[in-house]
Design a protein around this motif. Structure first.
Motif, PDB file in Angstrom:
ATOM      1  N   PHE A  63       0.818  -1.218   0.000  1.00  0.00           N
ATOM      2  CA  PHE A  63       0.000   0.000   0.000  1.00  0.00           C
ATOM      3  C   PHE A  63       0.847   1.262   0.000  1.00  0.00           C
ATOM      4  O   PHE A  63       0.426   2.290  -0.538  1.00  0.00           O
ATOM      5  N   VAL A  64       2.062   1.206   0.563  1.00  0.00           N
ATOM      6  CA  VAL A  64       2.979   2.338   0.421  1.00  0.00           C
ATOM      7  C   VAL A  64       3.339   2.512  -1.053  1.00  0.00           C
ATOM      8  O   VAL A  64       3.347   3.619  -1.585  1.00  0.00           O
ATOM      9  N   ALA A  65       3.647   1.389  -1.724  1.00  0.00           N
ATOM     10  CA  ALA A  65       4.001   1.447  -3.150  1.00  0.00           C
ATOM     11  C   ALA A  65       2.854   1.992  -3.989  1.00  0.00           C
ATOM     12  O   ALA A  65       3.076   2.700  -4.978  1.00  0.00           O
ATOM     13  N   LYS A  66       1.630   1.679  -3.591  1.00  0.00           N
ATOM     14  CA  LYS A  66       0.466   2.157  -4.326  1.00  0.00           C
ATOM     15  C   LYS A  66       0.071   3.588  -3.932  1.00  0.00           C
ATOM     16  O   LYS A  66      -0.803   4.190  -4.551  1.00  0.00           O
ATOM     17  N   GLY A  67       0.708   4.109  -2.889  1.00  0.00           N
ATOM     18  CA  GLY A  67       0.408   5.471  -2.459  1.00  0.00           C
ATOM     19  C   GLY A  67      -0.889   5.605  -1.691  1.00  0.00           C
ATOM     20  O   GLY A  67      -1.474   6.693  -1.648  1.00  0.00           O
ATOM     21  N   TYR A  68      -1.336   4.493  -1.050  1.00  0.00           N
ATOM     22  CA  TYR A  68      -2.601   4.570  -0.326  1.00  0.00           C
ATOM     23  C   TYR A  68      -2.320   4.468   1.170  1.00  0.00           C
ATOM     24  O   TYR A  68      -2.238   3.391   1.752  1.00  0.00           O
ATOM     25  N   GLU A  69      -2.182   5.641   1.784  1.00  0.00           N
ATOM     26  CA  GLU A  69      -1.734   5.725   3.176  1.00  0.00           C
ATOM     27  C   GLU A  69      -2.697   5.112   4.198  1.00  0.00           C
ATOM     28  O   GLU A  69      -2.236   4.463   5.150  1.00  0.00           O
ATOM     29  N   PRO A  70      -4.028   5.289   4.075  1.00  0.00           N
ATOM     30  CA  PRO A  70      -4.907   4.734   5.116  1.00  0.00           C
ATOM     31  C   PRO A  70      -4.731   3.232   5.317  1.00  0.00           C
ATOM     32  O   PRO A  70      -4.660   2.763   6.458  1.00  0.00           O
ATOM     33  N   LEU A  71      -4.659   2.473   4.228  1.00  0.00           N
ATOM     34  CA  LEU A  71      -4.484   1.029   4.378  1.00  0.00           C
ATOM     35  C   LEU A  71      -3.054   0.679   4.793  1.00  0.00           C
ATOM     36  O   LEU A  71      -2.836  -0.294   5.513  1.00  0.00           O
ATOM     37  N   ALA A  72      -2.075   1.477   4.363  1.00  0.00           N
ATOM     38  CA  ALA A  72      -0.707   1.256   4.842  1.00  0.00           C
ATOM     39  C   ALA A  72      -0.664   1.411   6.361  1.00  0.00           C
ATOM     40  O   ALA A  72      -0.058   0.591   7.069  1.00  0.00           O
ATOM     41  N   ARG A  73      -1.327   2.446   6.873  1.00  0.00           N
ATOM     42  CA  ARG A  73      -1.352   2.664   8.318  1.00  0.00           C
ATOM     43  C   ARG A  73      -2.092   1.536   9.046  1.00  0.00           C
ATOM     44  O   ARG A  73      -1.681   1.107  10.130  1.00  0.00           O
ATOM     45  N   ALA A  74      -3.163   1.053   8.455  1.00  0.00           N
ATOM     46  CA  ALA A  74      -3.919  -0.032   9.091  1.00  0.00           C
ATOM     47  C   ALA A  74      -3.052  -1.272   9.260  1.00  0.00           C
ATOM     48  O   ALA A  74      -3.060  -1.919  10.315  1.00  0.00           O
ATOM     49  N   HIS A  75      -2.269  -1.596   8.224  1.00  0.00           N
ATOM     50  CA  HIS A  75      -1.414  -2.786   8.326  1.00  0.00           C
ATOM     51  C   HIS A  75      -0.183  -2.527   9.188  1.00  0.00           C
ATOM     52  O   HIS A  75       0.328  -3.448   9.842  1.00  0.00           O
ATOM     53  N   ALA A  76       0.292  -1.285   9.230  1.00  0.00           N
ATOM     54  CA  ALA A  76       1.377  -0.944  10.159  1.00  0.00           C
ATOM     55  C   ALA A  76       0.913  -1.131  11.596  1.00  0.00           C
ATOM     56  O   ALA A  76       1.635  -1.706  12.432  1.00  0.00           O
ATOM     57  N   ASP A  77      -0.294  -0.656  11.901  1.00  0.00           N
ATOM     58  CA  ASP A  77      -0.840  -0.823  13.253  1.00  0.00           C
ATOM     59  C   ASP A  77      -0.978  -2.302  13.599  1.00  0.00           C
ATOM     60  O   ASP A  77      -0.665  -2.725  14.719  1.00  0.00           O
ATOM     61  N   ALA A  78      -1.443  -3.097  12.625  1.00  0.00           N
ATOM     62  CA  ALA A  78      -1.606  -4.534  12.876  1.00  0.00           C
ATOM     63  C   ALA A  78      -0.251  -5.208  13.106  1.00  0.00           C
ATOM     64  O   ALA A  78      -0.116  -6.066  13.985  1.00  0.00           O
ATOM     65  N   ALA A  79       0.757  -4.819  12.332  1.00  0.00           N
ATOM     66  CA  ALA A  79       2.099  -5.381  12.525  1.00  0.00           C
ATOM     67  C   ALA A  79       2.657  -4.986  13.890  1.00  0.00           C
ATOM     68  O   ALA A  79       3.293  -5.796  14.573  1.00  0.00           O
ATOM     69  N   ASN A  80       2.416  -3.743  14.290  1.00  0.00           N
ATOM     70  CA  ASN A  80       2.893  -3.299  15.597  1.00  0.00           C
ATOM     71  C   ASN A  80       2.209  -4.071  16.722  1.00  0.00           C
ATOM     72  O   ASN A  80       2.851  -4.417  17.725  1.00  0.00           O
ATOM     73  N   ARG A  81       0.926  -4.341  16.571  1.00  0.00           N
ATOM     74  CA  ARG A  81       0.231  -5.147  17.582  1.00  0.00           C
ATOM     75  C   ARG A  81       0.804  -6.552  17.652  1.00  0.00           C
ATOM     76  O   ARG A  81       0.761  -7.208  18.700  1.00  0.00           O
ATOM     77  N   ALA A  82       1.352  -7.010  16.522  1.00  0.00           N
ATOM     78  CA  ALA A  82       1.958  -8.345  16.479  1.00  0.00           C
ATOM     79  C   ALA A  82       3.419  -8.326  16.916  1.00  0.00           C
ATOM     80  O   ALA A  82       4.085  -9.367  16.855  1.00  0.00           O
ATOM     81  N   GLY A  83       3.923  -7.160  17.347  1.00  0.00           N
ATOM     82  CA  GLY A  83       5.256  -7.104  17.925  1.00  0.00           C
ATOM     83  C   GLY A  83       6.343  -6.511  17.068  1.00  0.00           C
ATOM     84  O   GLY A  83       7.532  -6.668  17.378  1.00  0.00           O
ATOM     85  N   ALA A  84       6.005  -5.818  15.971  1.00  0.00           N
ATOM     86  CA  ALA A  84       7.027  -5.235  15.102  1.00  0.00           C
ATOM     87  C   ALA A  84       7.869  -4.216  15.866  1.00  0.00           C
ATOM     88  O   ALA A  84       7.358  -3.455  16.683  1.00  0.00           O
ATOM     89  N   THR A  85       9.181  -4.207  15.579  1.00  0.00           N
ATOM     90  CA  THR A  85      10.105  -3.273  16.221  1.00  0.00           C
ATOM     91  C   THR A  85      10.588  -2.225  15.218  1.00  0.00           C
ATOM     92  O   THR A  85      10.445  -2.400  13.998  1.00  0.00           O
ATOM     93  N   VAL A  86      11.186  -1.157  15.730  1.00  0.00           N
ATOM     94  CA  VAL A  86      11.742  -0.114  14.870  1.00  0.00           C
ATOM     95  C   VAL A  86      12.807  -0.701  13.943  1.00  0.00           C
ATOM     96  O   VAL A  86      12.877  -0.370  12.754  1.00  0.00           O
TER      97      VAL A  86
END
Length: 249
Positions: free
Chosen positions: A60-83
């Motif tokens: 979604f970053v590649a497609k330029g669609y920020e809302p869905l990119a943010r939704a999946h970033a939030d989901a990855a962070n909930r799953a434990g993603a680190t900086v």
């Protein structure tokens, strides 16, 4: 599945959004089908759900669609993603998608404000031309023309490309096989068979199972639709002969 359960599944994946309310209200059966598709993509298969959200974020970053990119970033962070993992996710795509991928991804994540200490700033010597060519031949299964041309005509660029690619795709905070599969997912969404096949073979070569390759390809359906999967399925049948039909018989 009831319509309210479909709504819960979709909102849990994409966040609360008006389009979900509209879909469930006007097309409850379509919403149920879509929710089941989402469940099949995110909750079935061998890949960790965090890796799948990394894949979808980058699509979604590649497609330029920020809302869905943010939704999946939030989901990855909930799953434990680190900086550190997020940096590696973005850096993987610097050679293949350019500056925009890292710049925009870092902005969406707030990674452009993250600073760490203790980085290794020691000077390192580049490898010889023949060693770099051997790396590309092993990594890609052959020595493609675009690599040979850089080696002959653009030696500084050639060395930089090697350094960046080899650093990005090594085992680190994220194992190499998952980095290769993230490239598989984006190339599937973009219907780019050449890159898809190169990285699917590379993923298999560094320990990914055929089931993980398939899981990476089908995860991209949420970002690129079924047409991308149709292209990927042709690659899957070429590099995993017999797998597509063995379980159906």
């Amino acid at each position: 599945m009831r319509a309210d359960a479909a709504h819960e599944t979709l909102a849990g994946t994409f966040g609360q959004a008006d389009w979900i309310d509209t879909l469930v209200s006007m097309g409850p059966e379509q919403a149920k089908g879509f929710a089941q598709l989402v469940n099949g993509i995110l909750n079935e298969g061998p890949l960790p759900v965090k890796i799948k959200h990394f894949m979808l974020f980058i699509i979604f970053v590649a497609k330029g669609y920020e809302p869905l990119a943010r939704a999946h970033a939030d989901a990855a962070n909930r799953a434990g993603a680190t900086v550190e993992e997020w940096h590696e996710v973005l850096a993987v795509f610097l050679p293949s998608r350019g500056t925009m991928m890292y710049m925009e991804g870092a902005r969406v994540l707030g990674l452009d404000k993250a600073l760490t200490e203790g980085a290794d700033d020691s000077d390192t010597a580049f490898k010889r031309k023949d060693e770099i060519l051997a790396y590309f031949k092993k990594a890609m299964g052959e020595l493609p023309g675009f690599v040979r041309i850089l080696a002959d005509k653009k030696p500084t660029l050639f060395e930089g490309y090697f350094k960046l690619r080899s650093e990005n795709l090594k085992d680190a905070f994220i194992p190499q096989k998952y980095k290769e599969l993230m490239l598989v997912a984006l190339n599937t969404a973009e219907r780019y068979q050449t890159g898809l096949e190169i990285h699917a073979k590379a993923a298999l070569g560094c320990g990914a199972s055929q089931e993980e390759v398939l899981d990476g390809m089908t995860t991209a359906i949420l970002g690129g639709g079924v047409p991308g999967w149709i292209e990927a399925a042709q690659v899957y049948e070429r590099i995993c002969p017999g797998q597509a039909t063995a379980k159906a018989e």
